[in-house]
Design a protein around this motif. Sequence first.
Motif, PDB file in Angstrom:
ATOM      1  N   ALA A 163       0.848  -1.454   0.275  1.00 15.26           N
ATOM      2  CA  ALA A 163      -0.303   0.139  -0.076  1.00 15.26           C
ATOM      3  C   ALA A 163       1.357   1.608   0.397  1.00 15.26           C
ATOM      4  O   ALA A 163       0.785   2.331  -0.567  1.00 15.26           O
ATOM      5  N   GLU A 164       1.516   1.136   1.095  1.00 13.41           N
ATOM      6  CA  GLU A 164       3.007   2.181   0.399  1.00 13.41           C
ATOM      7  C   GLU A 164       2.828   2.970  -0.508  1.00 13.41           C
ATOM      8  O   GLU A 164       3.613   3.540  -1.192  1.00 13.41           O
TER       9      GLU A 164
ATOM     10  N   VAL B  80       1.970   2.249  -3.512  1.00 14.51           N
ATOM     11  CA  VAL B  80       0.847   2.479  -4.363  1.00 14.51           C
ATOM     12  C   VAL B  80       0.391   3.928  -3.498  1.00 14.51           C
ATOM     13  O   VAL B  80       0.371   5.507  -4.556  1.00 14.51           O
ATOM     14  N   VAL B  81       0.473   4.383  -2.521  1.00 10.37           N
ATOM     15  CA  VAL B  81       0.398   5.850  -2.270  1.00 10.37           C
ATOM     16  C   VAL B  81       1.620   6.950  -2.929  1.00 10.37           C
ATOM     17  O   VAL B  81       1.661   8.092  -3.023  1.00 10.37           O
ATOM     18  N   GLU B  82       2.851   6.230  -2.419  1.00  9.08           N
ATOM     19  CA  GLU B  82       4.275   7.026  -3.384  1.00  9.08           C
ATOM     20  C   GLU B  82       3.583   7.715  -4.905  1.00  9.08           C
ATOM     21  O   GLU B  82       3.833   8.463  -4.703  1.00  9.08           O
ATOM     22  N   LYS B  83       3.430   6.625  -5.580  1.00  3.43           N
ATOM     23  CA  LYS B  83       3.555   7.228  -6.179  1.00  3.43           C
ATOM     24  C   LYS B  83       1.817   8.430  -7.048  1.00  3.43           C
ATOM     25  O   LYS B  83       2.225   9.360  -7.741  1.00  3.43           O
ATOM     26  N   VAL B  84       0.931   9.051  -5.736  1.00  4.22           N
ATOM     27  CA  VAL B  84       0.154   9.658  -6.515  1.00  4.22           C
ATOM     28  C   VAL B  84       0.473  11.063  -5.570  1.00  4.22           C
ATOM     29  O   VAL B  84      -0.028  11.926  -5.266  1.00  4.22           O
ATOM     30  N   SER B  85       1.605  10.708  -4.620  1.00  5.52           N
ATOM     31  CA  SER B  85       2.475  11.858  -3.391  1.00  5.52           C
ATOM     32  C   SER B  85       2.840  13.085  -4.329  1.00  5.52           C
ATOM     33  O   SER B  85       3.382  12.691  -5.213  1.00  5.52           O
ATOM     34  N   HIS B  86       2.391  14.315  -4.409  1.00  2.00           N
ATOM     35  CA  HIS B  86       3.492  15.694  -4.640  1.00  2.00           C
ATOM     36  C   HIS B  86       2.783  16.826  -3.701  1.00  2.00           C
ATOM     37  O   HIS B  86       2.209  16.533  -2.801  1.00  2.00           O
ATOM     38  N   THR B  87       3.599  17.499  -3.680  1.00  2.00           N
ATOM     39  CA  THR B  87       4.039  18.357  -2.937  1.00  2.00           C
ATOM     40  C   THR B  87       2.607  19.110  -2.718  1.00  2.00           C
ATOM     41  O   THR B  87       2.432  20.542  -2.614  1.00  2.00           O
ATOM     42  N   GLY B  88       2.139  19.086  -4.198  1.00  2.00           N
ATOM     43  CA  GLY B  88       0.480  19.815  -3.906  1.00  2.00           C
ATOM     44  C   GLY B  88      -0.733  19.285  -3.575  1.00  2.00           C
ATOM     45  O   GLY B  88      -1.524  20.029  -3.825  1.00  2.00           O
TER      46      GLY B  88
ATOM     47  N   ILE C  23      -6.194   1.246  -3.698  1.00  2.00           N
ATOM     48  CA  ILE C  23      -6.491   2.360  -4.594  1.00  2.00           C
ATOM     49  C   ILE C  23      -5.841   3.540  -3.569  1.00  2.00           C
ATOM     50  O   ILE C  23      -6.445   3.332  -2.667  1.00  2.00           O
ATOM     51  N   ALA C  24      -5.098   4.230  -4.111  1.00  2.00           N
ATOM     52  CA  ALA C  24      -4.851   5.064  -3.583  1.00  2.00           C
ATOM     53  C   ALA C  24      -4.900   6.465  -4.421  1.00  2.00           C
ATOM     54  O   ALA C  24      -4.543   6.821  -5.703  1.00  2.00           O
ATOM     55  N   VAL C  25      -5.836   8.020  -3.758  1.00  2.00           N
ATOM     56  CA  VAL C  25      -6.155   8.998  -4.724  1.00  2.00           C
ATOM     57  C   VAL C  25      -5.384  10.113  -3.369  1.00  2.00           C
ATOM     58  O   VAL C  25      -5.488  10.162  -2.508  1.00  2.00           O
ATOM     59  N   SER C  26      -4.560  11.557  -4.477  1.00  2.00           N
ATOM     60  CA  SER C  26      -3.863  12.316  -3.909  1.00  2.00           C
ATOM     61  C   SER C  26      -4.988  13.729  -4.360  1.00  2.00           C
ATOM     62  O   SER C  26      -5.722  13.686  -5.311  1.00  2.00           O
ATOM     63  N   SER C  27      -5.024  14.983  -4.003  1.00  2.00           N
ATOM     64  CA  SER C  27      -5.138  15.756  -4.261  1.00  2.00           C
ATOM     65  C   SER C  27      -5.699  16.798  -2.977  1.00  2.00           C
ATOM     66  O   SER C  27      -4.676  16.557  -1.913  1.00  2.00           O
ATOM     67  N   PRO C  28      -6.005  17.942  -3.996  1.00  2.00           N
ATOM     68  CA  PRO C  28      -5.271  19.216  -2.759  1.00  2.00           C
ATOM     69  C   PRO C  28      -6.177  19.623  -1.709  1.00  2.00           C
ATOM     70  O   PRO C  28      -5.248  19.346  -0.450  1.00  2.00           O
TER      71      PRO C  28
END
Lengths: 142, 84
Positions: free
Chosen positions: A11-12, A14-22, A92-97
């Motif tokens: 899972a980590e 997968v999370v890393e794939k969507v992580s970004h500074t925004g 499933i990992a989703v990132s958003s502002p």
Amino acid sequence: MFEITDQVLNAEAVVEKVSHTGAGGIVTFIGVVRDASRQRKVLYLEYETYREMAEKKLADLSGEVLTRWPMTRIAISHRVGHLAIGEAAVVIAVSSPHRREAFEACEYAIDRLKEIVPIWKKEAFEDGEVWVGLESETPRGL
Amino acid sequence: MKVTVKFFAGLRDAVGEPEITIDLLEGTTAGALWDQCAVRFPGLGAVESTILTAVNREFAEAATGLRDGDEVAFLPPVSGGTDV
């Protein structure tokens, strides 16, 4: 980013794939193999896929999410093969502002995955096996 | 014309093979192909109402016309969990 793999899910990763500074919020869904289905004790699951079409539909699904929630990033990892109770079948990992879009998009993604992605599971019980979704049952040993 | 037909999960168990190649008349629909398969593999008939069809890895209708070299797949309902 998406993948179908027979390896244990991370899972980590997968999370890393969507992580970004925004990205201020990251929502992760993990689908886990349960020990009971319709009151019967499940021994293990077998997942099977129409791989080429599943990869295409995961890409379509990602596109749907990005169209509807443009500021998000999504990553999906689905496992196939033999899975024991307690193992993760999908991450499933989703990132958003902001977190609201991440929650909404992640819920949409798992609901949609179960509608359009050709992956099937067979539940193994003490006295037989059942492909989830089909009524007929194969007794063990036949 | 020739098409490839793939079966998955419980359907593959009923047919006994994951994939066959079949000769069809030009213009055969996916639905007509299913009917032919149900005759050839009697175990398929019991599950007809819930099967999805894919042609060249996209969902298709029973009325979809097939062409030489198409890859058809008959798919059981996609695995859900239940919310129960």
